[in-house]
Motif scaffolding. Sequence first.
Motif, PDB file in Angstrom:
ATOM      1  N   ASP A 207     -20.015 -54.187  50.668  1.00  0.00           N
ATOM      2  CA  ASP A 207     -18.668 -54.319  50.684  1.00  0.00           C
ATOM      3  C   ASP A 207     -18.104 -53.134  51.826  1.00  0.00           C
ATOM      4  N   ALA A 208     -18.427 -52.474  52.244  1.00  0.00           N
ATOM      5  CA  ALA A 208     -17.992 -51.624  53.030  1.00  0.00           C
ATOM      6  C   ALA A 208     -18.831 -51.101  54.188  1.00  0.00           C
ATOM      7  N   LEU A 209     -18.814 -50.611  55.555  1.00  0.00           N
ATOM      8  CA  LEU A 209     -19.588 -50.253  56.338  1.00  0.00           C
ATOM      9  C   LEU A 209     -18.483 -49.591  57.473  1.00  0.00           C
ATOM     10  N   PHE A 210     -18.889 -48.037  57.274  1.00  0.00           N
ATOM     11  CA  PHE A 210     -17.701 -47.290  58.146  1.00  0.00           C
ATOM     12  C   PHE A 210     -18.541 -46.966  59.499  1.00  0.00           C
ATOM     13  N   VAL A 211     -17.871 -47.403  60.391  1.00  0.00           N
ATOM     14  CA  VAL A 211     -18.436 -46.947  61.937  1.00  0.00           C
ATOM     15  C   VAL A 211     -17.293 -46.165  62.440  1.00  0.00           C
ATOM     16  N   LEU A 212     -17.721 -45.031  62.955  1.00  0.00           N
ATOM     17  CA  LEU A 212     -16.899 -43.928  63.167  1.00  0.00           C
ATOM     18  C   LEU A 212     -16.669 -43.985  64.751  1.00  0.00           C
ATOM     19  N   SER A 213     -15.370 -43.797  65.114  1.00  0.00           N
ATOM     20  CA  SER A 213     -15.031 -43.575  66.421  1.00  0.00           C
ATOM     21  C   SER A 213     -15.429 -42.126  67.009  1.00  0.00           C
ATOM     22  N   ARG A 214     -15.262 -41.925  68.295  1.00  0.00           N
ATOM     23  CA  ARG A 214     -15.988 -40.908  68.843  1.00  0.00           C
ATOM     24  C   ARG A 214     -15.259 -39.509  68.462  1.00  0.00           C
ATOM     25  N   PRO A 215     -13.973 -39.541  68.196  1.00  0.00           N
ATOM     26  CA  PRO A 215     -13.201 -38.320  67.654  1.00  0.00           C
ATOM     27  C   PRO A 215     -13.895 -38.005  66.408  1.00  0.00           C
ATOM     28  N   GLU A 216     -13.840 -39.044  65.623  1.00  0.00           N
ATOM     29  CA  GLU A 216     -14.361 -38.968  64.017  1.00  0.00           C
ATOM     30  C   GLU A 216     -15.876 -38.690  64.168  1.00  0.00           C
ATOM     31  N   VAL A 217     -16.633 -39.034  65.129  1.00  0.00           N
ATOM     32  CA  VAL A 217     -17.862 -38.534  65.025  1.00  0.00           C
ATOM     33  C   VAL A 217     -18.124 -36.933  65.383  1.00  0.00           C
ATOM     34  N   ALA A 218     -17.275 -36.493  66.037  1.00  0.00           N
ATOM     35  CA  ALA A 218     -17.120 -34.929  66.546  1.00  0.00           C
ATOM     36  C   ALA A 218     -16.584 -34.319  65.200  1.00  0.00           C
ATOM     37  N   GLN A 219     -15.630 -35.014  64.492  1.00  0.00           N
ATOM     38  CA  GLN A 219     -15.285 -34.323  63.158  1.00  0.00           C
ATOM     39  C   GLN A 219     -16.282 -34.185  61.872  1.00  0.00           C
ATOM     40  N   ALA A 220     -17.128 -35.335  62.009  1.00  0.00           N
ATOM     41  CA  ALA A 220     -18.250 -35.205  61.203  1.00  0.00           C
ATOM     42  C   ALA A 220     -19.300 -34.255  61.714  1.00  0.00           C
ATOM     43  N   GLN A 221     -19.372 -34.079  62.828  1.00  0.00           N
ATOM     44  CA  GLN A 221     -20.425 -33.002  63.270  1.00  0.00           C
ATOM     45  C   GLN A 221     -20.066 -31.596  62.806  1.00  0.00           C
ATOM     46  N   ARG A 222     -18.592 -31.273  62.979  1.00  0.00           N
ATOM     47  CA  ARG A 222     -18.079 -30.017  62.647  1.00  0.00           C
ATOM     48  C   ARG A 222     -18.567 -29.824  61.284  1.00  0.00           C
ATOM     49  N   SER A 223     -18.468 -30.770  60.353  1.00  0.00           N
ATOM     50  CA  SER A 223     -18.587 -30.683  58.999  1.00  0.00           C
ATOM     51  C   SER A 223     -20.129 -30.324  58.580  1.00  0.00           C
ATOM     52  N   GLN A 224     -20.838 -30.666  59.511  1.00  0.00           N
ATOM     53  CA  GLN A 224     -22.357 -30.420  59.196  1.00  0.00           C
ATOM     54  C   GLN A 224     -23.234 -30.320  60.580  1.00  0.00           C
ATOM     55  N   LEU A 225     -24.501 -29.855  60.353  1.00  0.00           N
ATOM     56  CA  LEU A 225     -25.370 -29.887  61.620  1.00  0.00           C
ATOM     57  C   LEU A 225     -25.357 -30.824  62.400  1.00  0.00           C
ATOM     58  N   GLU A 226     -25.649 -32.181  61.837  1.00  0.00           N
ATOM     59  CA  GLU A 226     -25.779 -33.230  62.382  1.00  0.00           C
ATOM     60  C   GLU A 226     -25.405 -34.646  61.718  1.00  0.00           C
ATOM     61  N   PRO A 227     -24.485 -35.533  62.473  1.00  0.00           N
ATOM     62  CA  PRO A 227     -23.948 -36.758  61.717  1.00  0.00           C
ATOM     63  C   PRO A 227     -25.124 -37.777  61.421  1.00  0.00           C
ATOM     64  N   ARG A 228     -24.653 -38.334  60.308  1.00  0.00           N
ATOM     65  CA  ARG A 228     -25.376 -39.501  59.888  1.00  0.00           C
ATOM     66  C   ARG A 228     -24.316 -40.551  59.437  1.00  0.00           C
ATOM     67  N   GLY A 229     -24.773 -41.908  59.724  1.00  0.00           N
ATOM     68  CA  GLY A 229     -23.934 -42.880  59.339  1.00  0.00           C
ATOM     69  C   GLY A 229     -24.107 -43.311  57.697  1.00  0.00           C
ATOM     70  N   THR A 230     -22.956 -43.760  57.017  1.00  0.00           N
ATOM     71  CA  THR A 230     -23.452 -44.248  55.644  1.00  0.00           C
ATOM     72  C   THR A 230     -22.707 -45.709  55.455  1.00  0.00           C
ATOM     73  N   GLN A 231     -23.414 -46.440  54.616  1.00  0.00           N
ATOM     74  CA  GLN A 231     -23.012 -47.729  54.139  1.00  0.00           C
ATOM     75  C   GLN A 231     -22.895 -47.752  52.716  1.00  0.00           C
ATOM     76  N   THR A 232     -21.770 -48.151  52.358  1.00  0.00           N
ATOM     77  CA  THR A 232     -21.610 -48.214  50.718  1.00  0.00           C
ATOM     78  C   THR A 232     -21.672 -49.671  50.209  1.00  0.00           C
ATOM     79  N   CYS A 233     -22.113 -49.977  48.951  1.00  0.00           N
ATOM     80  CA  CYS A 233     -22.103 -51.256  48.719  1.00  0.00           C
ATOM     81  C   CYS A 233     -21.631 -51.221  46.914  1.00  0.00           C
ATOM     82  N   GLN A 234     -20.853 -52.353  46.758  1.00  0.00           N
ATOM     83  CA  GLN A 234     -20.350 -52.385  45.403  1.00  0.00           C
ATOM     84  C   GLN A 234     -21.445 -53.136  44.715  1.00  0.00           C
ATOM     85  N   GLU A 235     -22.294 -52.555  43.828  1.00  0.00           N
ATOM     86  CA  GLU A 235     -23.403 -53.252  43.133  1.00  0.00           C
ATOM     87  C   GLU A 235     -23.224 -53.554  41.923  1.00  0.00           C
ATOM     88  N   PRO A 236     -24.023 -54.467  41.462  1.00  0.00           N
ATOM     89  CA  PRO A 236     -23.800 -54.732  40.000  1.00  0.00           C
ATOM     90  C   PRO A 236     -24.367 -53.749  38.976  1.00  0.00           C
TER      91      PRO A 236
END
Length: 237
Positions: A207-236
Amino acid sequence: MEVVGLLLCVAAAVLAWGFLWVWDSWERMKSSEQAGLPGGGSRTLLVTAHPDDEAMFFAPTVLGLARLRHQVFLLCFSAGNYYNQGEIRKKELLQSCDVLGIPPSNVMILDNSDFPDDPGVQWDTARVADVLLRHVETSRVNLVVTFDARGVSGHSNHVALYAAARSLHAEGKLPKGCLVLTLQSVNLLRKYLSLLDLPCSLLLACDALFVLSRPEVAQAQRSQLEPRGTQTCQEPL
């Protein structure tokens, strides 16, 4: 030789098509439109088990939802006191949320003996569901985001959140129109492939896949030690 040349041409064409398809899909995933998600102005409740879950597992989701102009709320079911550092971790959680754009007024951290930070303790599904439903109704959210049945890392506290969300969905207790998205657990190989996993993620996106832009990657890095991508699915559920 002619056959070899023809095969090489076909292979080159397939690779070129694949590259363009991946690029086009990536650009669409970075756009403001995501299939299966409520539109701008929606109220989303991110449900986590411990401080650091929001940054370690959900940072791309939070930033992607912000890009879609969602108002994000966070409900964390424990203070992360497994090593008696609950007060420190609560402060770190608020700092992380500030970086991710979630205001303190939208953050609720529970410190309840019913939900200890302990992988050896099975949280009661009915109690978790009751608390979760109360916050869904109080915050008037129309999208809940939490872990899936495998809990990404397999942590029993993560899995308990999925079980509660599944229970509420199956029993029809969620408000009308409230959707549930769960973070898709992937195997260890895909976890550490980083950017190389992008074609696979695009191909298997639900249902949704979030791919970050370069500024967003930097923002994610600031919120933790290392960034990881996430994928979400609307499941039954």
